[in-house]
Design an enzyme around this catalytic site. Structure first.
Site, PDB file in Angstrom:
ATOM      1  N   PHE A 123       0.862  -1.172   0.000  1.00  0.00           N
ATOM      2  CA  PHE A 123       0.000   0.000   0.000  1.00  0.00           C
ATOM      3  C   PHE A 123       0.902   1.225   0.000  1.00  0.00           C
ATOM      4  N   THR A 126       2.464   6.925   1.665  1.00  0.00           N
ATOM      5  CA  THR A 126       3.426   7.917   2.138  1.00  0.00           C
ATOM      6  C   THR A 126       4.357   8.396   1.022  1.00  0.00           C
ATOM      7  N   PRO A 128       7.672  11.502   0.267  1.00  0.00           N
ATOM      8  CA  PRO A 128       8.675  12.266   1.016  1.00  0.00           C
ATOM      9  C   PRO A 128       8.073  13.488   1.728  1.00  0.00           C
ATOM     10  N   GLY A 131       3.335  12.563   4.864  1.00  0.00           N
ATOM     11  CA  GLY A 131       3.339  11.435   5.787  1.00  0.00           C
ATOM     12  C   GLY A 131       2.050  11.440   6.570  1.00  0.00           C
ATOM     13  N   SER A 132       2.084  12.097   7.735  1.00  0.00           N
ATOM     14  CA  SER A 132       0.859  12.211   8.523  1.00  0.00           C
ATOM     15  C   SER A 132      -0.218  12.929   7.720  1.00  0.00           C
ATOM     16  N   THR A 158       6.120  -0.765   2.873  1.00  0.00           N
ATOM     17  CA  THR A 158       6.389  -2.119   3.352  1.00  0.00           C
ATOM     18  C   THR A 158       6.113  -3.164   2.267  1.00  0.00           C
ATOM     19  N   GLY A 340      19.088  -6.282  33.087  1.00  0.00           N
ATOM     20  CA  GLY A 340      20.360  -5.635  33.401  1.00  0.00           C
ATOM     21  C   GLY A 340      21.237  -5.556  32.160  1.00  0.00           C
ATOM     22  N   GLY A 341      22.543  -5.732  32.349  1.00  0.00           N
ATOM     23  CA  GLY A 341      23.489  -5.628  31.237  1.00  0.00           C
ATOM     24  C   GLY A 341      23.205  -6.638  30.130  1.00  0.00           C
ATOM     25  N   GLU A 364       1.544   3.642  10.184  1.00  0.00           N
ATOM     26  CA  GLU A 364       0.070   3.623  10.145  1.00  0.00           C
ATOM     27  C   GLU A 364      -0.545   4.653  11.092  1.00  0.00           C
TER      28      GLU A 364
HETATM   29  C1  LIG Z   1      27.895  -1.838  27.527  1.00  0.00           C
HETATM   30  C2  LIG Z   1      28.225  -2.166  28.945  1.00  0.00           C
HETATM   31  C3  LIG Z   1      29.410  -1.723  29.508  1.00  0.00           C
HETATM   32  C4  LIG Z   1      29.767  -2.061  30.806  1.00  0.00           C
HETATM   33  N1  LIG Z   1      30.968  -1.668  31.313  1.00  0.00           N
HETATM   34  C5  LIG Z   1      31.386  -2.115  32.526  1.00  0.00           C
HETATM   35  C6  LIG Z   1      32.692  -1.831  33.031  1.00  0.00           C
HETATM   36  O1  LIG Z   1      33.460  -1.157  32.393  1.00  0.00           O
HETATM   37  N2  LIG Z   1      33.048  -2.339  34.218  1.00  0.00           N
HETATM   38  C7  LIG Z   1      32.208  -3.107  34.973  1.00  0.00           C
HETATM   39  O2  LIG Z   1      32.577  -3.561  36.033  1.00  0.00           O
HETATM   40  N3  LIG Z   1      30.944  -3.394  34.546  1.00  0.00           N
HETATM   41  C8  LIG Z   1      30.522  -2.907  33.337  1.00  0.00           C
HETATM   42  N4  LIG Z   1      29.247  -3.213  32.887  1.00  0.00           N
HETATM   43  C9  LIG Z   1      28.348  -3.993  33.735  1.00  0.00           C
HETATM   44  C10 LIG Z   1      27.210  -3.138  34.374  1.00  0.00           C
HETATM   45  O3  LIG Z   1      27.721  -2.295  35.374  1.00  0.00           O
HETATM   46  C11 LIG Z   1      26.169  -4.116  34.900  1.00  0.00           C
HETATM   47  O4  LIG Z   1      25.514  -4.665  33.774  1.00  0.00           O
HETATM   48  C12 LIG Z   1      25.173  -3.443  35.835  1.00  0.00           C
HETATM   49  O5  LIG Z   1      25.788  -3.120  37.061  1.00  0.00           O
HETATM   50  C13 LIG Z   1      23.980  -4.344  36.145  1.00  0.00           C
HETATM   51  O6  LIG Z   1      24.378  -5.607  36.567  1.00  0.00           O
HETATM   52  P1  LIG Z   1      23.805  -6.896  35.879  1.00  0.00           P
HETATM   53  O7  LIG Z   1      23.886  -6.723  34.420  1.00  0.00           O
HETATM   54  O8  LIG Z   1      24.470  -8.078  36.470  1.00  0.00           O
HETATM   55  O9  LIG Z   1      22.268  -6.884  36.261  1.00  0.00           O
HETATM   56  P2  LIG Z   1      21.615  -7.382  37.631  1.00  0.00           P
HETATM   57  O10 LIG Z   1      22.388  -6.865  38.779  1.00  0.00           O
HETATM   58  O11 LIG Z   1      21.402  -8.832  37.548  1.00  0.00           O
HETATM   59  O12 LIG Z   1      20.250  -6.622  37.594  1.00  0.00           O
HETATM   60  C14 LIG Z   1      19.094  -7.149  36.948  1.00  0.00           C
HETATM   61  C15 LIG Z   1      17.899  -6.309  37.377  1.00  0.00           C
HETATM   62  O13 LIG Z   1      17.659  -6.500  38.769  1.00  0.00           O
HETATM   63  C16 LIG Z   1      17.633  -5.271  39.450  1.00  0.00           C
HETATM   64  N5  LIG Z   1      18.123  -5.477  40.801  1.00  0.00           N
HETATM   65  C17 LIG Z   1      19.271  -6.083  41.201  1.00  0.00           C
HETATM   66  N6  LIG Z   1      19.347  -6.067  42.537  1.00  0.00           N
HETATM   67  C18 LIG Z   1      18.248  -5.440  42.994  1.00  0.00           C
HETATM   68  C19 LIG Z   1      17.746  -5.125  44.276  1.00  0.00           C
HETATM   69  N7  LIG Z   1      18.413  -5.428  45.392  1.00  0.00           N
HETATM   70  N8  LIG Z   1      16.578  -4.459  44.392  1.00  0.00           N
HETATM   71  C20 LIG Z   1      15.899  -4.124  43.280  1.00  0.00           C
HETATM   72  N9  LIG Z   1      16.313  -4.405  42.045  1.00  0.00           N
HETATM   73  C21 LIG Z   1      17.483  -5.068  41.907  1.00  0.00           C
HETATM   74  C22 LIG Z   1      18.512  -4.371  38.611  1.00  0.00           C
HETATM   75  O14 LIG Z   1      18.223  -2.985  38.870  1.00  0.00           O
HETATM   76  C23 LIG Z   1      18.124  -4.806  37.199  1.00  0.00           C
HETATM   77  O15 LIG Z   1      16.924  -4.190  36.835  1.00  0.00           O
HETATM   78  C24 LIG Z   1      28.873  -2.825  31.587  1.00  0.00           C
HETATM   79  C25 LIG Z   1      27.645  -3.242  31.041  1.00  0.00           C
HETATM   80  C26 LIG Z   1      27.333  -2.930  29.740  1.00  0.00           C
HETATM   81  C27 LIG Z   1      26.020  -3.403  29.196  1.00  0.00           C
HETATM   82  C1  LIG Z   2       9.276   0.790   8.633  1.00  0.00           C
HETATM   83  C2  LIG Z   2       8.200   1.638   8.037  1.00  0.00           C
HETATM   84  C3  LIG Z   2       7.198   1.044   7.268  1.00  0.00           C
HETATM   85  C4  LIG Z   2       6.211   1.822   6.669  1.00  0.00           C
HETATM   86  N1  LIG Z   2       5.283   1.226   5.825  1.00  0.00           N
HETATM   87  C5  LIG Z   2       4.431   2.022   5.110  1.00  0.00           C
HETATM   88  C6  LIG Z   2       3.572   1.469   4.117  1.00  0.00           C
HETATM   89  O1  LIG Z   2       3.543   0.247   3.899  1.00  0.00           O
HETATM   90  N2  LIG Z   2       2.786   2.300   3.388  1.00  0.00           N
HETATM   91  C7  LIG Z   2       2.786   3.643   3.596  1.00  0.00           C
HETATM   92  O2  LIG Z   2       2.063   4.345   2.907  1.00  0.00           O
HETATM   93  N3  LIG Z   2       3.573   4.211   4.544  1.00  0.00           N
HETATM   94  C8  LIG Z   2       4.409   3.438   5.299  1.00  0.00           C
HETATM   95  N4  LIG Z   2       5.236   3.996   6.243  1.00  0.00           N
HETATM   96  C9  LIG Z   2       5.207   5.440   6.438  1.00  0.00           C
HETATM   97  C10 LIG Z   2       4.552   5.858   7.759  1.00  0.00           C
HETATM   98  O3  LIG Z   2       3.168   5.625   7.695  1.00  0.00           O
HETATM   99  C11 LIG Z   2       4.911   7.331   8.004  1.00  0.00           C
HETATM  100  O4  LIG Z   2       6.275   7.363   8.338  1.00  0.00           O
HETATM  101  C12 LIG Z   2       4.083   7.934   9.104  1.00  0.00           C
HETATM  102  O5  LIG Z   2       2.744   8.079   8.714  1.00  0.00           O
HETATM  103  C13 LIG Z   2       4.620   9.289   9.543  1.00  0.00           C
HETATM  104  O6  LIG Z   2       4.837  10.115   8.460  1.00  0.00           O
HETATM  105  P1  LIG Z   2       6.253  10.890   8.316  1.00  0.00           P
HETATM  106  O7  LIG Z   2       7.316   9.864   8.465  1.00  0.00           O
HETATM  107  O8  LIG Z   2       6.221  11.661   7.075  1.00  0.00           O
HETATM  108  O9  LIG Z   2       6.312  11.830   9.563  1.00  0.00           O
HETATM  109  P2  LIG Z   2       5.644  13.296   9.717  1.00  0.00           P
HETATM  110  O10 LIG Z   2       4.237  13.223   9.267  1.00  0.00           O
HETATM  111  O11 LIG Z   2       6.533  14.282   9.078  1.00  0.00           O
HETATM  112  O12 LIG Z   2       5.653  13.443  11.270  1.00  0.00           O
HETATM  113  C14 LIG Z   2       6.753  13.955  12.031  1.00  0.00           C
HETATM  114  C15 LIG Z   2       6.269  14.213  13.442  1.00  0.00           C
HETATM  115  O13 LIG Z   2       5.275  15.254  13.441  1.00  0.00           O
HETATM  116  C16 LIG Z   2       4.105  14.824  14.069  1.00  0.00           C
HETATM  117  N5  LIG Z   2       2.932  15.438  13.442  1.00  0.00           N
HETATM  118  C17 LIG Z   2       2.640  15.505  12.127  1.00  0.00           C
HETATM  119  N6  LIG Z   2       1.463  16.132  11.960  1.00  0.00           N
HETATM  120  C18 LIG Z   2       1.006  16.465  13.185  1.00  0.00           C
HETATM  121  C19 LIG Z   2      -0.151  17.143  13.679  1.00  0.00           C
HETATM  122  N7  LIG Z   2      -1.104  17.583  12.856  1.00  0.00           N
HETATM  123  N8  LIG Z   2      -0.281  17.318  15.022  1.00  0.00           N
HETATM  124  C20 LIG Z   2       0.689  16.870  15.873  1.00  0.00           C
HETATM  125  N9  LIG Z   2       1.786  16.228  15.453  1.00  0.00           N
HETATM  126  C21 LIG Z   2       1.945  16.024  14.138  1.00  0.00           C
HETATM  127  C22 LIG Z   2       4.127  13.326  13.913  1.00  0.00           C
HETATM  128  O14 LIG Z   2       3.313  12.699  14.874  1.00  0.00           O
HETATM  129  C23 LIG Z   2       5.596  13.029  14.088  1.00  0.00           C
HETATM  130  O15 LIG Z   2       5.893  12.969  15.461  1.00  0.00           O
HETATM  131  C24 LIG Z   2       6.194   3.222   6.886  1.00  0.00           C
HETATM  132  C25 LIG Z   2       7.173   3.800   7.699  1.00  0.00           C
HETATM  133  C26 LIG Z   2       8.174   3.032   8.256  1.00  0.00           C
HETATM  134  C27 LIG Z   2       9.213   3.702   9.087  1.00  0.00           C
END
Ligand SMILES: Cc1cc2nc3c(=O)[nH]c(=O)nc-3n(C[C@H](O)[C@H](O)[C@H](O)COP(=O)(O)OP(=O)(O)OC[C@H]3O[C@@H](n4cnc5c(N)ncnc54)[C@H](O)[C@@H]3O)c2cc1C
Ligand SMILES: Cc1cc2nc3c(=O)[nH]c(=O)nc-3n(C[C@H](O)[C@H](O)[C@H](O)COP(=O)(O)OP(=O)(O)OC[C@H]3O[C@@H](n4cnc5c(N)ncnc54)[C@H](O)[C@@H]3O)c2cc1C
Lengths: 380, 257
Positions: A123, A126, A128, A131-132, A158, A340-341, A364
């Site tokens: 369909f 849209t 350039p 859009g909306s 699409t 978490g991570g 849509e």
């Molecule tokens: C891109 C990236 C870079 C990173 N870089 C580093 C780095 O350089 N060095 C390093 O040491 N680590 C690094 N990390 C690790 C990061 O600090 C941990 O992922 C983070 O501390 C969360 O630990 P986890 O992933 O084990 O999640 P978890 O600790 O398992 O947490 C899972 C969920 O449980 C929640 N949760 C855990 N305990 C509790 C509680 N007591 N009460 C309520 N909610 C809880 C958490 O908020 C989370 O929503 C990195 C991670 C990423 C993704």
């Molecule tokens: C992966 C993908 C698949 C898609 N598939 C299809 C498809 O199969 N067929 C098709 O026809 N289209 C398709 N689209 C297009 C899609 O429907 C449009 O991207 C969408 O309708 C928004 O239009 P735009 O991108 O031009 O954004 P814009 O209309 O430029 O909107 C930009 C921002 O302004 C806001 N805005 C615009 N007008 C108003 C208003 N009056 N009041 C308040 N806020 C407003 C919007 O909400 C948005 O936040 C697809 C898009 C994507 C990304």
């Protein structure tokens, strides 16, 4: 009042769930990373009759209802947003308008292969700069003898690269008030002058094909006009109303997938000597996710039910689309947080859910446009 | 060919199962077609498509079993029969089931009866063989291939991983093993058509049976869940020390050596 699915609906849900778990799920990460449209999966879905759920048997469909269709989109969306989007767009946007507004010949010729799953449809609304605001459509279709000659450009369409037909909206003239008349025309993609490219590098739904369409002096017979010239605009508003139910169902699927993954992770992950599911901070997130998912499901099924019972459903479809897609985004975001991570890593899949869910707040009709539709229904 | 499939509704053992008061709780359990019976349905459909005839799926169950029967009809079976024992029987065992089936098949001219190798709930594997004995027809269990040519059947049977090839003749009862085929998904048109296919409902009374005729021969004393899996143990240190520790654990703690 009855909240129970019929036996057929339950069977359809179960069948699609099994198909999604066994056939699509193992491929979901690859579909995303390689950004490759899974043609073979669509072939199987076609053979199972999924692409024809809401169409009658006489046009190659399965004779199901909108609720069954929404259940199928949800189950597919639960495991793969890309496949879900292409599926929903093929049925709701590519095929449905032909079923709603097509002539008998058009249905036989163009709807049947789509409903049978032997071809895909798109369909193209849209552009350039439209859009909306679809009223800003610049593509034109000019009558020349027995043909329309179409010129213009469509973007973000699409499935277009894999489609047999695209329904293109174009300006066909002006009405008494001097406003553009926008009509819908069925354009076979192998017509001379149609060029389709898909070079987008997308954030999410990466395995769903999204294409640009260039139309240069494309000639199609006048009989390819879908419905009436004047009512083209109204027609695609109706089409989008129906499409919103399916995008809502896709959001619901992503939200449900997010909750499933977050819940089972929380029940396995130990920190501070306890399962993280025993922390209230995590429990509250899961409770909110679960509640929002159930509410989204209810409004989706209500909108689908209204449509099946030929009652007005425009407002409910907008509620459903807005609420379910925003629920999907929140649920995916919280699922990452709970992981978490690990959630930040592709392998755990919830980061993909967030990227996929984001599209649903745009396509849509953006969330803002849904609010406009609702406000208009309130008489503002 | 007159083909019959024996099908059982079972709970999904991959979902959570709760036991209370010596019974498996129905609420919350997910019910499915016994997976081995799915092979039987698939095989029946394939044999019908190759040789013509009709596939009838028979189940002994309750009102809810209609769902599993409709699924088999959606896959492509032609007719379904539900022998509803909900109101008549408290308990039943393999004897009960086979007796009821014997009465059902009394006036049928079955060429081929297919059953699952076992039902995953009670896993006795007895219903098929017992029925064949009652009906006085040959049977082959755990089949992985079935070729029918006129009255003759050539069968591959799984024997603990090896294959035994058996020739026999119709009428015949077989029980189906994994590997026989890949059960299809019921298609959408199939699901919609299943609604209109005939589903006959019978009670034991309709089969001229009394409750006493089918009284179970066994008694269930207790039903319990397997013990929860305990956390594993990861051994650390030098490999040679790990081996020593492993042997000592197997000997002293687990007492398996
Ligand atoms: C891109 C990236 C870079 C990173 N870089 C580093 C780095 O350089 N060095 C390093 O040491 N680590 C690094 N990390 C690790 C990061 O600090 C941990 O992922 C983070 O501390 C969360 O630990 P986890 O992933 O084990 O999640 P978890 O600790 O398992 O947490 C899972 C969920 O449980 C929640 N949760 C855990 N305990 C509790 C509680 N007591 N009460 C309520 N909610 C809880 C958490 O908020 C989370 O929503 C990195 C991670 C990423 C993704
Ligand atoms: C992966 C993908 C698949 C898609 N598939 C299809 C498809 O199969 N067929 C098709 O026809 N289209 C398709 N689209 C297009 C899609 O429907 C449009 O991207 C969408 O309708 C928004 O239009 P735009 O991108 O031009 O954004 P814009 O209309 O430029 O909107 C930009 C921002 O302004 C806001 N805005 C615009 N007008 C108003 C208003 N009056 N009041 C308040 N806020 C407003 C919007 O909400 C948005 O936040 C697809 C898009 C994507 C990304």
């Amino acid at each position: 009042m009855n909240f129970e699915l019929s036996k057929e609906q339950q069977m359809i849900k179960k069948m699609v769930k099994e198909f999604a778990d066994e056939v699509i799920q193992p491929r979901a990460i690859e579909i995303d990373t390689e950004a490759k449209f899974p043609v073979d999966i669509f072939k199987q879905m076609g053979e199972l009759g999924l692409l024809g759920i809401p169409f009658p048997e006489e046009y190659g469909g399965s004779g199901g209802d909108t609720i069954s269709y929404a259940l199928a989109v949800e189950e597919i969306g639960r495991v793969c947003g890309s496949t879900g989007l292409s599926y929903a767009a093929a049925v709701s946007l590519g095929a449905s308008p032909i079923y709603y507004f097509g002539t008998e010949e058009q249905k036989q010729k163009y709807l049947t292969p789509l409903a049978e799953g032997k071809a895909l449809g798109s369909f193209g609304l849209t552009e350039p700069n439209a859009g909306s605001d679809a009223g800003g459509t610049k593509t034109t279709a000019v009558i020349d003898g027995d043909d329309y000659v179409i010129n213009g450009e469509k973007c973000f369409i699409t499935n277009a690269s894999f489609a047999k037909t695209v329904i293109v909206t174009a300006v066909t003239g002006k009405n008494d008030k001097g406003k553009n008349i926008i009509s819908a025309i069925i354009v076979p993609t192998d017509t001379e002058g149609v060029k389709i490219t898909s070079n987008y590098d997308k954030m999410g739904v990466r395995g769903s094909d999204t294409a640009e369409i260039f139309l240069e002096n494309v000639r199609v017979p006048r009989e390819n006009l879908l419905g009436s010239e004047e009512k083209g605009f109204k027609q695609f508003l109706y089409t989008l109303d129906g499409g919103r139910i399916s995008i809502a169902a896709l959001g619901l699927g992503i939200a449900q997938g997010s909750l499933n993954k977050a819940l089972s992770y929380a029940k396995e992950r130990t920190q501070f000597g306890k399962l993280i599911s025993s922390f209230q901070a995590i429990q509250f997130k899961l409770a909110d996710m679960s509640m929002e998912i159930e509410l989204a499901r209810n409004i989706i099924h209500k909108a689908a039910w209204l449509k099946d019972n030929e009652k007005p459903f425009s407002k409910e479809a907008a509620y459903a689309k807005l609420y379910a897609t925003e629920t999907a985004f929140r649920a995916a975001n919280q699922a990452i947080q709970i992981h978490g991570g690990y959630g930040y890593m592709r392998e755990y899949e919830v980061e993909r859910y967030l990227r996929d869910a984001k599209l649903l707040e745009i396509g849509e009709g953006t969330s803002e446009i849904q609010r406009l539709v609702i406000a208009r229904q309130l008489g503002c | 060919m007159n083909i019959y499939v024996l099908l059982k509704k079972t709970f999904d053992t991959e979902e959570k199962i709760a036991v209370s008061g010596g019974k498996i709780e129905d609420d919350g359990a997910e019910f499915i077609i016994n997976p081995y019976d799915e092979y039987a349905v698939e095989e029946a459909i394939n044999q019908r498509d190759a040789h013509g005839g009709e596939v009838t799926v028979v189940t002994i169950g309750d009102e809810d079993s209609e769902k599993q029967l409709r699924t088999a009809l959606a896959m492509g079976a032609d007719k379904a029969v539900l022998i509803n024992t909900e109101d008549d029987l408290e308990d039943g065992d393999q004897f009960t089931t086979a007796k009821i089936l014997e009465a059902y098949f009394e006036d049928k001219e079955a060429d081929l009866i297919l059953a699952g190798n076992v039902a995953i709930d009670e896993a006795s594997g007895q219903v098929g063989p017992r029925l064949a004995e009652y009906l006085g027809i040959p049977y082959v269990t755990t089949i992985t291939d079935l070729k029918i040519d006129g009255e003759n059947a050539t069968i591959e049977k799984d024997v603990e991983g090896d294959v035994e090839i058996i020739e026999t003749s119709l009428p015949l009862l077989v029980t189906c093993q994994q590997g026989l085929n890949e059960p299809r998904y019921p298609s959408l048109p199939g699901i919609m058509k299943a609604k209109k296919k005939p589903l006959e409902e019978l009670e034991i009374d309709d089969l001229d049976l009394e409750e006493e005729d089918v009284e179970p021969k066994t008694k269930t004393i207790e039903i319990f869940l397997p013990p929860e899996k305990e956390a594993g143990k990861v051994l650390e240190g030098e490999v040679s020390d790990q081996v020593k520790e492993l042997v000592s654990l197997l000997k002293n703690e687990k007492k398996v050596l």
